[in-house]
Scaffold this active site. Structure first.
Site, PDB file in Angstrom:
ATOM      1  N   TYR A  54       0.817  -1.219   0.000  1.00 16.60           N
ATOM      2  CA  TYR A  54       0.000   0.000   0.000  1.00 16.60           C
ATOM      3  C   TYR A  54       0.856   1.277   0.000  1.00 16.60           C
ATOM      4  O   TYR A  54       0.328   2.361  -0.251  1.00 16.60           O
ATOM      5  CB  TYR A  54      -0.946   0.039   1.206  1.00 16.60           C
ATOM      6  CG  TYR A  54      -1.899  -1.134   1.332  1.00 16.60           C
ATOM      7  CD1 TYR A  54      -2.099  -2.020   0.270  1.00 16.60           C
ATOM      8  CD2 TYR A  54      -2.594  -1.362   2.509  1.00 16.60           C
ATOM      9  CE1 TYR A  54      -2.948  -3.106   0.397  1.00 16.60           C
ATOM     10  CE2 TYR A  54      -3.456  -2.446   2.632  1.00 16.60           C
ATOM     11  CZ  TYR A  54      -3.627  -3.312   1.584  1.00 16.60           C
ATOM     12  OH  TYR A  54      -4.473  -4.382   1.713  1.00 16.60           O
ATOM     13  N   ARG A 237     -17.664   9.050   7.463  1.00 18.60           N
ATOM     14  CA  ARG A 237     -17.801   7.617   7.196  1.00 18.60           C
ATOM     15  C   ARG A 237     -16.915   6.792   8.127  1.00 18.60           C
ATOM     16  O   ARG A 237     -17.303   5.705   8.567  1.00 18.60           O
ATOM     17  CB  ARG A 237     -17.442   7.305   5.748  1.00 18.60           C
ATOM     18  CG  ARG A 237     -18.521   7.724   4.764  1.00 18.60           C
ATOM     19  CD  ARG A 237     -18.043   7.454   3.360  1.00 18.60           C
ATOM     20  NE  ARG A 237     -19.102   7.603   2.381  1.00 18.60           N
ATOM     21  CZ  ARG A 237     -18.915   7.450   1.076  1.00 18.60           C
ATOM     22  NH1 ARG A 237     -17.718   7.151   0.605  1.00 18.60           N
ATOM     23  NH2 ARG A 237     -19.923   7.601   0.241  1.00 18.60           N
TER      24      ARG A 237
HETATM   25  N1  LIG Z   1      -5.522  -8.776   1.700  1.00 21.15           N
HETATM   26  C1  LIG Z   1      -5.889  -8.268   0.549  1.00 21.15           C
HETATM   27  O1  LIG Z   1      -5.578  -8.774  -0.551  1.00 21.15           O
HETATM   28  C2  LIG Z   1      -6.759  -7.028   0.553  1.00 21.15           C
HETATM   29  C3  LIG Z   1      -7.407  -6.615  -0.618  1.00 21.15           C
HETATM   30  C4  LIG Z   1      -8.218  -5.486  -0.558  1.00 21.15           C
HETATM   31  C5  LIG Z   1      -8.347  -4.810   0.635  1.00 21.15           C
HETATM   32  N2  LIG Z   1      -7.676  -5.206   1.768  1.00 21.15           N
HETATM   33  C6  LIG Z   1      -7.788  -4.466   3.064  1.00 21.15           C
HETATM   34  O2  LIG Z   1      -9.161  -4.362   3.390  1.00 21.15           O
HETATM   35  C7  LIG Z   1      -9.514  -2.981   3.523  1.00 21.15           C
HETATM   36  C8  LIG Z   1     -10.956  -2.764   3.099  1.00 21.15           C
HETATM   37  O3  LIG Z   1     -11.146  -3.115   1.751  1.00 21.15           O
HETATM   38  P1  LIG Z   1     -11.294  -2.034   0.587  1.00 21.15           P
HETATM   39  O4  LIG Z   1     -10.582  -0.790   0.923  1.00 21.15           O
HETATM   40  O5  LIG Z   1     -10.931  -2.741  -0.670  1.00 21.15           O
HETATM   41  O6  LIG Z   1     -12.865  -1.790   0.501  1.00 21.15           O
HETATM   42  P2  LIG Z   1     -14.031  -1.338   1.493  1.00 21.15           P
HETATM   43  O7  LIG Z   1     -13.497  -0.906   2.800  1.00 21.15           O
HETATM   44  O8  LIG Z   1     -15.050  -2.397   1.460  1.00 21.15           O
HETATM   45  O9  LIG Z   1     -14.650  -0.124   0.709  1.00 21.15           O
HETATM   46  C9  LIG Z   1     -13.959   1.077   0.567  1.00 21.15           C
HETATM   47  C10 LIG Z   1     -14.798   1.945  -0.368  1.00 21.15           C
HETATM   48  O10 LIG Z   1     -16.085   2.178   0.225  1.00 21.15           O
HETATM   49  C11 LIG Z   1     -16.288   3.568   0.411  1.00 21.15           C
HETATM   50  N3  LIG Z   1     -16.955   3.707   1.718  1.00 21.15           N
HETATM   51  C12 LIG Z   1     -16.399   3.637   2.951  1.00 21.15           C
HETATM   52  N4  LIG Z   1     -17.334   3.790   3.904  1.00 21.15           N
HETATM   53  C13 LIG Z   1     -18.520   3.950   3.259  1.00 21.15           C
HETATM   54  C14 LIG Z   1     -19.847   4.149   3.721  1.00 21.15           C
HETATM   55  N5  LIG Z   1     -20.123   4.198   5.028  1.00 21.15           N
HETATM   56  N6  LIG Z   1     -20.823   4.271   2.798  1.00 21.15           N
HETATM   57  C15 LIG Z   1     -20.540   4.192   1.468  1.00 21.15           C
HETATM   58  N7  LIG Z   1     -19.298   4.007   0.976  1.00 21.15           N
HETATM   59  C16 LIG Z   1     -18.282   3.884   1.869  1.00 21.15           C
HETATM   60  C17 LIG Z   1     -14.907   4.186   0.383  1.00 21.15           C
HETATM   61  O11 LIG Z   1     -14.963   5.489  -0.129  1.00 21.15           O
HETATM   62  P3  LIG Z   1     -14.349   6.770   0.648  1.00 21.15           P
HETATM   63  O12 LIG Z   1     -12.925   6.443   0.997  1.00 21.15           O
HETATM   64  O13 LIG Z   1     -14.486   7.841  -0.372  1.00 21.15           O
HETATM   65  O14 LIG Z   1     -15.211   6.961   1.858  1.00 21.15           O
HETATM   66  C18 LIG Z   1     -14.169   3.283  -0.592  1.00 21.15           C
HETATM   67  O15 LIG Z   1     -14.446   3.654  -1.927  1.00 21.15           O
HETATM   68  C19 LIG Z   1      -8.473  -2.280   2.624  1.00 21.15           C
HETATM   69  O16 LIG Z   1      -8.421  -0.899   2.852  1.00 21.15           O
HETATM   70  C20 LIG Z   1      -7.250  -3.051   3.002  1.00 21.15           C
HETATM   71  O17 LIG Z   1      -6.742  -2.637   4.259  1.00 21.15           O
HETATM   72  C21 LIG Z   1      -6.901  -6.323   1.733  1.00 21.15           C
END
Ligand SMILES: NC(=O)c1ccc[n+]([C@@H]2O[C@H](COP(=O)([O-])OP(=O)(O)OC[C@H]3O[C@@H](n4cnc5c(N)ncnc54)[C@H](OP(=O)(O)O)[C@@H]3O)[C@@H](O)[C@H]2O)c1
Length: 262
Positions: A54, A237
């Site tokens: 990241y 959020r």
């Molecule tokens: N191990 C792996 O391979 C892997 C892969 C992917 C992710 N991850 C980890 O998991 C974490 C979470 O996954 P992710 O970042 O992919 O996706 P996520 O947390 O499911 O979704 C993030 C998205 O949702 C939006 N969001 C956040 N809160 C919201 C709400 N209350 N209402 C509507 N939209 C909202 C965010 O936008 P805004 O930022 O504009 O609010 C962003 O676009 C990552 O940050 C990372 O640490 C790990």
């Protein structure tokens, strides 16, 4: 709703306790990463998820330092890429230095190396780092259960955690049961991204509880004892995604959300 109640935790074999609500940091870079992680810590999150990939470990470390919290109060996870398998200790030292800490709570293999022998070798290096007390618990991400069983068979030690792509549309009770049988904690990623937050199943439950569909999705993970790590760059959020302890879902509501995978 109140965010001040105690977040439930899952005990890990190394002795740590992982809070079931964590803050995800993928795609947060530079000043935005520092500000978002600091906001998360101010709101009450005590679990931060990052990865070498990241490119924000230093910003996470800066936010931890700026928060004034004791290191022991926050559960810190980072991940190593399989492509870094030839310099595991250097990468670990870089992660520790960037995050201004002398240990990790959880270190994960970010995804499985292509070759089984490489996967076993990398896992043995994580176990060695744990034996040297640089890492409290070790685990994997994006592994299937057979891939996990191979590591366990080769080393005698199962991963503490498997961080996987998860959410209502990916729900599969057999996957949860398989991890539970092996005493491996499931940690969900991309839970919000994977979900249509306008889906009627969610909006109906959300309005019954006076919360948002996103909060319903995140709470659903807790009802299944699955750790969830939502990412957001926005303070409102970040706060709402942590505010999950003032309501709970009924068994029927949980079952209705499980059905979204069909
Ligand atoms: N191990 C792996 O391979 C892997 C892969 C992917 C992710 N991850 C980890 O998991 C974490 C979470 O996954 P992710 O970042 O992919 O996706 P996520 O947390 O499911 O979704 C993030 C998205 O949702 C939006 N969001 C956040 N809160 C919201 C709400 N209350 N209402 C509507 N939209 C909202 C965010 O936008 P805004 O930022 O504009 O609010 C962003 O676009 C990552 O940050 C990372 O640490 C790990």
């Amino acid at each position: 709703m109140s965010a001040s109640r105690e977040v439930p935790t899952v005990g890990l074999p190394g002795g740590g306790r992982m809070p079931l609500i964590g803050f995800g940091t993928w795609k947060l870079r530079h000043g935005q990463a520092r500000a978002a992680v600091l906001a998360a810590l101010e709101v009450g999150y005590r679990h931060i998820d990052t990865a070498t990939m990241y490119g924000n470990e230093a910003e996470v470390g800066q936010a931890l330092a700026d928060s004034g919290l004791d290191r022991a109060e926050v559960f810190v996870t980072t991940k190593i890429r399989p492509s870094d398998a030839r310099r595991v200790r250097d990468i670990l030292q870089q992660s520790l230095q960037a995050m201004q800490t002398d240990y990790l709570d959880l270190w994960l293999v970010h995804w499985p190396p292509t070759r089984r022998a490489d996967s076993r070798q990398l896992w043995s290096e994580l176990l060695a780092a744990q034996a040297d007390q640089l890492v409290r618990d070790v685990g994997v991400s994006n592994y299937s259960l057979p891939e996990i069983d191979d590591l366990t068979k080769a080393s005698g030690q199962a991963p503490a955690v498997n961080q996987i792509d998860w959410g209502p549309t990916l729900y599969d009770g057999r996957v949860l049961a398989g991890h539970e049988e092996r005493s491996i904690a499931v940690e969900a990623y991309s839970s919000l991204k994977n979900t249509n937050l306008d889906s009627p199943a969610l909006t109906k439950i959300a309005s019954a509880h006076g919360v948002t569909p996103a909060q319903v999705v995140l709470r659903w993970h807790l009802e299944h004892d699955v750790t969830v790590i939502p990412k957001s760059a926005h303070r409102d959020r970040i706060a709402a995604n942590f505010d999950l302890l003032g309501f709970s879902l009924t068994p029927d509501e949980v079952a209705a959300i499980d059905e979204m995978a069909r």
